[in-house]
Design a protein around this motif. Structure first.
Motif, PDB file in Angstrom:
ATOM      1  N   ALA A  40      60.819  40.728 -23.955  1.00 51.68           N
ATOM      2  CA  ALA A  40      59.617  40.648 -23.289  1.00 51.68           C
ATOM      3  C   ALA A  40      58.704  41.033 -24.290  1.00 51.68           C
ATOM      4  O   ALA A  40      57.228  40.259 -24.632  1.00 51.68           O
ATOM      5  N   SER A  41      58.839  41.905 -25.327  1.00 51.34           N
ATOM      6  CA  SER A  41      57.990  42.245 -26.452  1.00 51.34           C
ATOM      7  C   SER A  41      57.666  41.145 -27.346  1.00 51.34           C
ATOM      8  O   SER A  41      56.546  40.805 -27.621  1.00 51.34           O
ATOM      9  N   VAL A  42      58.679  40.567 -27.696  1.00 49.65           N
ATOM     10  CA  VAL A  42      58.634  39.141 -28.745  1.00 49.65           C
ATOM     11  C   VAL A  42      57.835  38.213 -28.146  1.00 49.65           C
ATOM     12  O   VAL A  42      57.074  37.641 -28.906  1.00 49.65           O
ATOM     13  N   VAL A  43      58.429  37.837 -26.745  1.00 50.02           N
ATOM     14  CA  VAL A  43      57.496  36.618 -26.334  1.00 50.02           C
ATOM     15  C   VAL A  43      55.999  36.822 -26.013  1.00 50.02           C
ATOM     16  O   VAL A  43      55.308  36.046 -26.598  1.00 50.02           O
ATOM     17  N   ALA A  44      55.619  38.202 -25.819  1.00 41.44           N
ATOM     18  CA  ALA A  44      54.228  38.748 -25.376  1.00 41.44           C
ATOM     19  C   ALA A  44      53.734  38.466 -26.899  1.00 41.44           C
ATOM     20  O   ALA A  44      52.424  37.975 -27.005  1.00 41.44           O
ATOM     21  N   TYR A  45      54.190  38.953 -28.126  1.00 36.44           N
ATOM     22  CA  TYR A  45      53.681  38.822 -29.357  1.00 36.44           C
ATOM     23  C   TYR A  45      53.554  37.403 -29.868  1.00 36.44           C
ATOM     24  O   TYR A  45      52.544  37.262 -30.489  1.00 36.44           O
ATOM     25  N   LEU A  46      54.536  36.739 -29.553  1.00 36.01           N
ATOM     26  CA  LEU A  46      54.312  35.103 -30.066  1.00 36.01           C
ATOM     27  C   LEU A  46      53.261  34.554 -29.493  1.00 36.01           C
ATOM     28  O   LEU A  46      52.386  33.610 -29.892  1.00 36.01           O
ATOM     29  N   ILE A  47      52.827  34.959 -28.321  1.00 32.73           N
ATOM     30  CA  ILE A  47      51.844  34.440 -27.355  1.00 32.73           C
ATOM     31  C   ILE A  47      50.624  34.640 -27.952  1.00 32.73           C
ATOM     32  O   ILE A  47      49.526  33.933 -28.128  1.00 32.73           O
ATOM     33  N   PHE A  48      50.312  35.977 -28.300  1.00 37.86           N
ATOM     34  CA  PHE A  48      49.080  36.395 -28.656  1.00 37.86           C
ATOM     35  C   PHE A  48      48.899  36.428 -30.462  1.00 37.86           C
ATOM     36  O   PHE A  48      47.533  36.313 -30.765  1.00 37.86           O
ATOM     37  N   ALA A  49      49.919  36.369 -31.017  1.00 34.66           N
ATOM     38  CA  ALA A  49      49.812  36.547 -32.320  1.00 34.66           C
ATOM     39  C   ALA A  49      50.675  35.585 -33.318  1.00 34.66           C
ATOM     40  O   ALA A  49      49.847  35.293 -34.282  1.00 34.66           O
ATOM     41  N   GLY A  50      51.547  34.873 -32.793  1.00 31.16           N
ATOM     42  CA  GLY A  50      52.133  33.811 -33.624  1.00 31.16           C
ATOM     43  C   GLY A  50      53.450  34.326 -34.550  1.00 31.16           C
ATOM     44  O   GLY A  50      53.951  35.372 -34.438  1.00 31.16           O
ATOM     45  N   PHE A  51      53.822  33.285 -34.916  1.00 32.10           N
ATOM     46  CA  PHE A  51      55.430  33.461 -35.571  1.00 32.10           C
ATOM     47  C   PHE A  51      55.191  33.950 -37.048  1.00 32.10           C
ATOM     48  O   PHE A  51      56.159  34.776 -37.413  1.00 32.10           O
ATOM     49  N   ALA A  52      54.085  33.495 -37.749  1.00 32.10           N
ATOM     50  CA  ALA A  52      54.123  34.102 -39.243  1.00 32.10           C
ATOM     51  C   ALA A  52      54.189  35.709 -39.352  1.00 32.10           C
ATOM     52  O   ALA A  52      54.812  36.225 -40.147  1.00 32.10           O
ATOM     53  N   SER A  53      53.237  36.127 -38.380  1.00 27.13           N
ATOM     54  CA  SER A  53      53.145  37.728 -38.642  1.00 27.13           C
ATOM     55  C   SER A  53      54.460  38.229 -38.173  1.00 27.13           C
ATOM     56  O   SER A  53      55.016  39.233 -38.703  1.00 27.13           O
ATOM     57  N   ILE A  54      55.116  37.846 -36.859  1.00 28.12           N
ATOM     58  CA  ILE A  54      56.339  38.514 -36.757  1.00 28.12           C
ATOM     59  C   ILE A  54      57.445  38.455 -37.813  1.00 28.12           C
ATOM     60  O   ILE A  54      58.390  39.092 -37.817  1.00 28.12           O
ATOM     61  N   LEU A  55      57.465  37.408 -38.365  1.00 32.56           N
ATOM     62  CA  LEU A  55      58.500  37.024 -39.358  1.00 32.56           C
ATOM     63  C   LEU A  55      58.262  37.887 -40.489  1.00 32.56           C
ATOM     64  O   LEU A  55      59.169  38.605 -41.049  1.00 32.56           O
ATOM     65  N   LEU A  56      56.861  38.335 -40.985  1.00 33.91           N
ATOM     66  CA  LEU A  56      56.930  39.045 -41.862  1.00 33.91           C
ATOM     67  C   LEU A  56      57.208  40.391 -41.894  1.00 33.91           C
ATOM     68  O   LEU A  56      57.825  41.203 -42.339  1.00 33.91           O
ATOM     69  N   VAL A  57      56.746  40.933 -40.605  1.00 34.19           N
ATOM     70  CA  VAL A  57      57.399  42.137 -40.151  1.00 34.19           C
ATOM     71  C   VAL A  57      58.548  42.355 -39.958  1.00 34.19           C
ATOM     72  O   VAL A  57      59.538  43.412 -40.707  1.00 34.19           O
ATOM     73  N   ALA A  58      59.641  41.478 -39.580  1.00 35.92           N
ATOM     74  CA  ALA A  58      61.014  41.292 -39.455  1.00 35.92           C
ATOM     75  C   ALA A  58      61.363  41.652 -40.992  1.00 35.92           C
ATOM     76  O   ALA A  58      62.390  42.305 -41.289  1.00 35.92           O
ATOM     77  N   LEU A  59      60.813  40.946 -41.863  1.00 33.25           N
ATOM     78  CA  LEU A  59      61.445  40.963 -43.202  1.00 33.25           C
ATOM     79  C   LEU A  59      61.116  42.356 -43.959  1.00 33.25           C
ATOM     80  O   LEU A  59      62.196  42.732 -44.509  1.00 33.25           O
ATOM     81  N   VAL A  60      60.091  42.843 -43.609  1.00 33.64           N
ATOM     82  CA  VAL A  60      59.656  43.950 -44.213  1.00 33.64           C
ATOM     83  C   VAL A  60      60.512  45.337 -43.560  1.00 33.64           C
ATOM     84  O   VAL A  60      61.052  46.051 -44.452  1.00 33.64           O
ATOM     85  N   VAL A  61      60.679  45.131 -42.395  1.00 32.98           N
ATOM     86  CA  VAL A  61      61.517  46.142 -41.619  1.00 32.98           C
ATOM     87  C   VAL A  61      63.024  46.055 -42.026  1.00 32.98           C
ATOM     88  O   VAL A  61      63.776  47.098 -42.221  1.00 32.98           O
ATOM     89  N   TYR A  62      63.469  44.775 -42.291  1.00 37.03           N
ATOM     90  CA  TYR A  62      64.788  44.624 -42.575  1.00 37.03           C
ATOM     91  C   TYR A  62      65.034  45.431 -44.114  1.00 37.03           C
ATOM     92  O   TYR A  62      66.084  46.086 -44.389  1.00 37.03           O
TER      93      TYR A  62
END
Length: 254
Positions: A195-217
């Motif tokens: 639910a969190s990821v879907v909401a984020y993609l709707i409001f913010a988009g893919f580029a931001s969540i990808l960057l966050v995933a890489l940094v957190v990894y």
């Protein structure tokens, strides 16, 4: 049905009381199992923080459409810190001191994290991170891109769930131990994350969540290498860093 609703409200209030300074009507005993179950509501608490920031933004701009984006970003950042009581900034400060002062030694790093005093490295890291957040907030507001405020705090707190599902908690006591001992069923955790990821993609988009995933990894890899897991302080650091990275990633979409 009412009993189930009351139970969920109880665990939601526990999550809200831990992650924010918003007064909540917690009634009855707070059990260790309730603390563990409350992690399901961490993303919802983040979304509530974001909603408050968004409504504040809309209220100020409605009252004064030409309000300076720089000043508005500063106001939002102050309210953001006040809402959380600086909880995650404290974790960031402790982690910064420990990582520099720990000299690549696990036990020394963990010991410094327990030290209540804040060193110059911690102060510098906090100032730089807040400066980065303020700059990104100002640029996004200038671009009339305010809906992101709802989902950035939500995503950062959803990452707490991810880390508890994938990473060893290295302390023997504390809130993290209670969470780990009484984690909800994995299906519920995945539902909260989805639910969190879907909401984020709707409001913010893919580029931001990808960057966050890489940094957190990368941050998780550093934690595993140094202390063989995570602590409450490193979780706080990841919340703060992921928010800053998410804001930077959003600038790529503007």
């Amino acid at each position: 049905m009412l009993t189930m609703i009351d139970k969920h409200l109880h665990t939601f209030y526990i999550a809200l009381s831990f992650l924010t300074r918003i007064p909540v009507p917690i009634k009855g005993e707070v059990k260790q199992s309730d603390i563990g179950q409350s992690i399901l509501f961490y993303p919802l608490v983040g979304a509530l923080i974001g909603l408050i920031l968004f409504l504040l933004t809309q209220g100020i701009l409605f009252w004064s459409p030409d309000f300076s984006s720089d000043v508005l970003a500063a106001v939002l950042l102050i309210v953001w810190v006040l809402l959380t009581g600086g909880l995650h900034l404290d974790g960031l400060a402790d982690s910064a001191d420990a990582w520099i002062g720990g000299l690549n030694d696990r036990e020394r790093t963990l010991a410094i994290m327990k030290d209540p005093y804040c060193g110059p490295i911690a102060v510098a890291v906090i100032v730089l991170l807040l400066l980065l957040k303020w700059t990104a907030l100002s640029a996004l507001l200038e671009a009339d891109y305010a809906a992101f405020l709802i989902v950035v705090p939500m995503l950062s707190r959803a990452l707490i769930i991810v880390l508890f599902m994938t990473t060893t908690y290295v302390r023997d006591s504390g809130l993290g131990s209670a969470l780990l001992d009484f984690l909800p069923e994995e299906n519920y955790l995945w539902l909260s994350l989805l639910a969190s990821v879907v909401a984020y993609l709707i409001f913010a988009g893919f580029a931001s969540i990808l960057l966050v995933a890489l940094v957190v990894y990368g941050l998780r890899a550093m934690m595993l290498q140094r202390i063989h897991g995570m602590t409450g302080d490193t979780l706080g650091a990841i919340v703060e860093i992921s928010e800053a990275v998410a804001l930077l990633g959003l600038l790529l979409s503007v």
